[in-house]
Scaffold this active site. Structure first.
Site, PDB file in Angstrom:
ATOM      1  CD  GLU A  22      -2.850   1.044   2.479  1.00  0.00           C
ATOM      2  OE1 GLU A  22      -3.656   1.975   2.674  1.00  0.00           O
ATOM      3  OE2 GLU A  22      -2.822   0.008   3.176  1.00  0.00           O
ATOM      4  CG  ASN A  67      -7.570   2.171   5.670  1.00  0.00           C
ATOM      5  OD1 ASN A  67      -8.338   1.254   5.406  1.00  0.00           O
ATOM      6  ND2 ASN A  67      -7.147   2.407   6.895  1.00  0.00           N
ATOM      7  CG  ASN A 167      -9.364  -1.367   1.973  1.00  0.00           C
ATOM      8  OD1 ASN A 167      -8.873  -2.479   2.096  1.00  0.00           O
ATOM      9  ND2 ASN A 167      -9.298  -0.452   2.945  1.00  0.00           N
ATOM     10  CD  GLU A 168      -9.950  -2.629   6.313  1.00  0.00           C
ATOM     11  OE1 GLU A 168      -9.903  -1.507   6.869  1.00  0.00           O
ATOM     12  OE2 GLU A 168      -9.163  -3.552   6.594  1.00  0.00           O
ATOM     13  CE1 TYR A 239      -3.129  -6.512   8.997  1.00  0.00           C
ATOM     14  CE2 TYR A 239      -5.326  -5.547   9.089  1.00  0.00           C
ATOM     15  CZ  TYR A 239      -4.152  -5.787   8.402  1.00  0.00           C
ATOM     16  OH  TYR A 239      -4.000  -5.304   7.121  1.00  0.00           O
ATOM     17  CD  GLU A 287      -6.023  -4.874   4.513  1.00  0.00           C
ATOM     18  OE1 GLU A 287      -5.797  -4.606   5.714  1.00  0.00           O
ATOM     19  OE2 GLU A 287      -6.490  -4.050   3.698  1.00  0.00           O
ATOM     20  CD  GLN A 344       0.622  -2.588   3.580  1.00  0.00           C
ATOM     21  OE1 GLN A 344       1.499  -2.070   2.898  1.00  0.00           O
ATOM     22  NE2 GLN A 344      -0.422  -1.903   4.013  1.00  0.00           N
TER      23      GLN A 344
END
Length: 497
Positions: A22, A67, A167-168, A239, A287, A344
């Site tokens: 990212e 993001n 994304n999200e 996460y 992710e 990442q």
């Protein structure tokens, strides 16, 4: 433990070993790209980083966010560098110069033998910008956007095959945050237009950004009700972190991953049944990683500077064990998880770290990912176990061992991955491998014997590394070995034809 050659989970999609870059922190600038570095190539990319990425055999890399993508104008990142605008990035409160854009990143992907998973902005933009980007990337010539690409020096199409629809979008932190219905409708119309431009592409719709979101399950059901026929995958993000010193629960994190995957799979199949569809939606866990070490310090970073160090978690031994366990969970669920992205890849919650102007080195989590990516390809086999169980603060009835096997008929091998999650108990393991016709142990590699807080660094890059173990552990198709407490293992066996 028994490994049965007929107890097949699935053929593993290699894209389960994907990763993520990212425009965040030093992932791009002073990470993969550092023109002034002594090891920079003619395009400004660090050769040492390229080599470390190539060793991981990452087949697909998600880009440019994250993001970041929810406020990104893709047109800013193409064409002559000197004409690209600098923009304020509201995701991470930095300034993005767009010096590295689509063409540069595509060139870097070729250097590391990977392919692009491209995310489109469904936060501040929508279907029109997305279909234009598909035309720019994938159409041959003779249209406005494809000819613009050719004028930028890229005659042949990029042929991007995998696309993320935002994304999200369930997260209030996201630019352009939407309700499930709003996002589902937008994803449907965007997907429809993108596939009209290129029917060969595959599309990933946004699922929940973590299982504890208050909208979880309702979000998935509503989104898929709106866009089921137009998309191919649903994403999962999560996460893991040891926030309160509860190491036993932390080492049991694979239980949460298994539950999350099973729950989302059930929702996908519920919508399939409701729609009386023949189509199956698979999952993209695009992710996942350990992330908690820098969450407080990152709040103090000055705004609007370019590429400040952010999310540079230094991973320790217990983090490596958790990552090893999460990889086992992905393989155990490979019948539905077809893609996954370790988030990442460089500097930002990453297996690879760099010093600006200095060296690159491997974090502890590099190793379980490396060995699983290298040898965890083929057919996943379920492992049947009879072993002790335990309760901890977050989970109950957890098996002390977690394991999965992978058969590679082309190579004539079976690989067994095993994690001992117990902090106290060594396990004497007897594993019956006669069904897969194991005749010799080729190697036994283990991460074991370190303190939980021990970590690698630029000064001590090899402080925590796997070690080779005795291969004299197989007799008449049976593995007999002790699995020490808090350890991760890979066994490779030669099989009879």
């Amino acid at each position: 433990m028994t490994v049965d050659r007929l107890n097949i989970i699935s053929t593993i999609d290699d894209r389960i070993y994907g990763s993520f870059i990212e425009h965040l922190g030093r992932a791009v600038y002073n990470g993969i790209y550092e023109p002034g570095h002594p090891l920079a190539d003619e395009d400004g990319f660090r050769r040492d980083v390229i080599q470390l990425v190539k060793e991981l055999h990452v087949p697909v890399i998600r880009y440019p966010g994250g993001n970041f993508v929810s406020g990104f104008n893709w047109e800013d990142s193409v064409g002559p560098k000197e004409q690209r605008p600098a923009r304020l990035d509201l995701a991470w409160f930095t300034t993005e110069t767009n010096e590295v854009g689509l063409q540069e990143f595509d060139g870097w992907l070729k250097k590391v033998d990977s392919e692009l998973m491209l995310a489109v902005n469904l936060g501040t933009r929508g279907a029109d910008a997305a279909r234009n980007l598909v035309e720019y990337c994938n159409h041959g010539k003779g249209s406005y956007w494809s000819d613009l690409r050719r004028s930028h020096g890229k005659e042949e199409p990029y042929n991007v095959k995998t696309w993320c629809l935002g994304n999200e979008m369930d997260g209030p932190w996201q630019m352009g945050h939407k309700t499930a219905y709003e996002y589902g409708r937008l994803a449907n119309e965007t997907a429809k237009m993108m596939k009209w431009v290129d029917p060969s592409i595959e599309l990933v719709a946004c699922g929940s950004s973590k299982m504890v979101m208050p909208t979880f399950a309702d979000w998935e059901a509503t989104v898929l009700t709106e866009c089921y026929d137009e998309v191919d995958y649903l994403s999962l993000h999560n996460y893991w972190g040891n926030y309160d010193g509860d190491t036993q629960s932390y080492l049991s994190g694979g239980v949460l991953m298994d539950d999350f995957i099973r729950s989302v799979t059930a929702i996908c199949d519920y919508v399939k049944a409701k729609k009386r569809s023949r189509k199956t939606i698979n999952l993209s866990f695009d992710e996942w990683n350990v992330w908690y070490h820098t969450k407080e310090s990152d709040k103090k970073i000055e705004h609007w500077i370019q590429a400040p160090p952010r999310l540079e978690d230094i991973y320790n031994f217990e983090d490596a064990l958790v990552v090893g366990g999460l990889l086992i969970s992905l393989l155990k669920n490979s019948d539905r998880v077809k893609m996954a992205c370790l988030a990442q890849l460089v500097n930002v919650i990453a297996p690879i770290m760099t010093e600006t102007g200095g060296k690159a080195w491997k974090q502890t989590i590099y190793y379980p990912f490396y060995y699983t990516s290298l040898y965890g390809r083929g057919t996943a086999l379920k492992v049947n176990m009879d072993c002790p169980r335990y309760d901890c603060r977050q989970y109950t009835d957890v098996t002390v061992l977690d394991a999965v096997a992978v058969a590679d008929e082309g190579e004539g091998t079976v690989t067994l991955f095993v994690l001992n999650r117990s902090m106290e108990e060594d396990i004497a393991l007897s594993c019956d491998l006669r069904s897969v016709k194991a005749e010799s142990c080729l190697c036994h590699t283990a991460l074991e014997g370190y303190g939980y807080e021990e970590a690698n660094s630029a000064l001590e890059p090899d402080r925590v590394v796997p070690s080779p173990k005795s291969t004299d552990i197989l007799a008449q198709g049976r593995l007999e070995v002790v699995i020490p407490r808090s350890s991760w293992h890979m066994f490779r066996f030669r099989t009879k034809g």
